[in-house]
Design an enzyme around this catalytic site. Structure first.
Site, PDB file in Angstrom:
ATOM      1  N   ASP A  10      43.938  47.738  49.261  1.00  0.00           N
ATOM      2  CA  ASP A  10      44.830  48.435  50.580  1.00  0.00           C
ATOM      3  C   ASP A  10      45.274  47.024  51.238  1.00  0.00           C
ATOM      4  O   ASP A  10      44.872  46.016  50.840  1.00  0.00           O
ATOM      5  CB  ASP A  10      43.710  49.191  51.460  1.00  0.00           C
ATOM      6  CG  ASP A  10      44.317  49.501  52.646  1.00  0.00           C
ATOM      7  OD1 ASP A  10      45.439  50.001  52.803  1.00  0.00           O
ATOM      8  OD2 ASP A  10      43.518  49.403  53.890  1.00  0.00           O
ATOM      9  N   ASP A 174      39.512  49.748  53.585  1.00  0.00           N
ATOM     10  CA  ASP A 174      38.527  49.690  54.958  1.00  0.00           C
ATOM     11  C   ASP A 174      38.318  51.109  55.523  1.00  0.00           C
ATOM     12  O   ASP A 174      37.807  51.278  56.642  1.00  0.00           O
ATOM     13  CB  ASP A 174      39.306  48.765  55.838  1.00  0.00           C
ATOM     14  CG  ASP A 174      40.700  49.561  56.523  1.00  0.00           C
ATOM     15  OD1 ASP A 174      41.185  49.963  55.576  1.00  0.00           O
ATOM     16  OD2 ASP A 174      40.780  49.138  57.600  1.00  0.00           O
TER      17      ASP A 174
END
Length: 208
Positions: A10, A174
């Site tokens: 990410d 996350d």
């Protein structure tokens, strides 16, 4: 970490440090009083989500921001407020990516938009003699694909486009919902904590 051949990162919150409060404050200073309702820690809503999934263009986004503010605001002011969300990619993480690329196929999969990408990529990945392609074999941006995490379809798209196996792939994110979605398609996953150092990754993968 046994059998890992591919790593998908990410972007925001994993590699890129973020400051949501600065972004909220910047938009409020422009007169966008309820902007906090649109901006989440891990995902965006309404026009911000539409921008991230390519449903509206940056020009349409700015026009809608002006409508919500209720007064004329220059494009540059809107963009400046929007990119205040973005801070920096620590040098240690850029070095880690370069090291990982020696042994693994490394990708980025990000829920993002053209305004952010046009601003941050040159600043963080096109300096010190490097290019974005030095860090990642390929990058996948939600606004270009027309899909966003945690929709399973975006993970299926990346696996097929990159021609990689889910069971040989590690996804770092996350957001718990994004991690759960990646695990559901068969990827190995790691939930990154706020501001977490990722230098352990090399040793963990090598040990596996």
């Amino acid at each position: 970490m046994t059998g890992i051949k591919n790593i998908i990162f990410d972007f925001g919150g994993v590699l890129l440090n973020l400051d949501r409060r600065a972004c909220v404050d910047a938009f409020r200073a422009l007169g966008f009083e309820k902007v906090e309702d649109f901006l989440g820690e891990y995902s965006q809503k309404d026009i911000f989500r539409q921008l991230e999934t390519g449903k509206i263009t940056p020009s349409e986004f700015r026009k809608e921001v002006r409508r919500l503010i209720g007064k004329p605001v220059a494009d540059q002011e809107i963009d400046r407020a929007w990119v205040s969300f973005l801070l920096d990619v620590p040098e240690a993480k850029r070095k880690l990516l370069l090291e990982l690329r020696k042994q693994y196929r490394v990708f980025m999969l990000s829920n993002t938009n053209a305004i952010h990408i046009d601003y941050i990529i040159p600043r963080e990945f096109e300096k010190d003699g490097h290019r974005l392609s030095d860090y990642f074999e390929k990058v996948y941006y939600s606004y270009q694909i027309g899909l966003a995490k945690p929709d399973r379809a975006i993970f299926d798209y990346v696996l097929q486009d990159a021609n990689i196996e889910a069971r040989e792939t590690l996804m770092l994110d996350d957001s718990e919902s994004n991690i759960e979605a990646a695990a559901a398609v068969g990827m190995k996953t790691y939930l990154v904590k706020p501001h977490e150092e990722l230098s352990f990754l090399l040793n963990s993968l090598n040990a596996g």
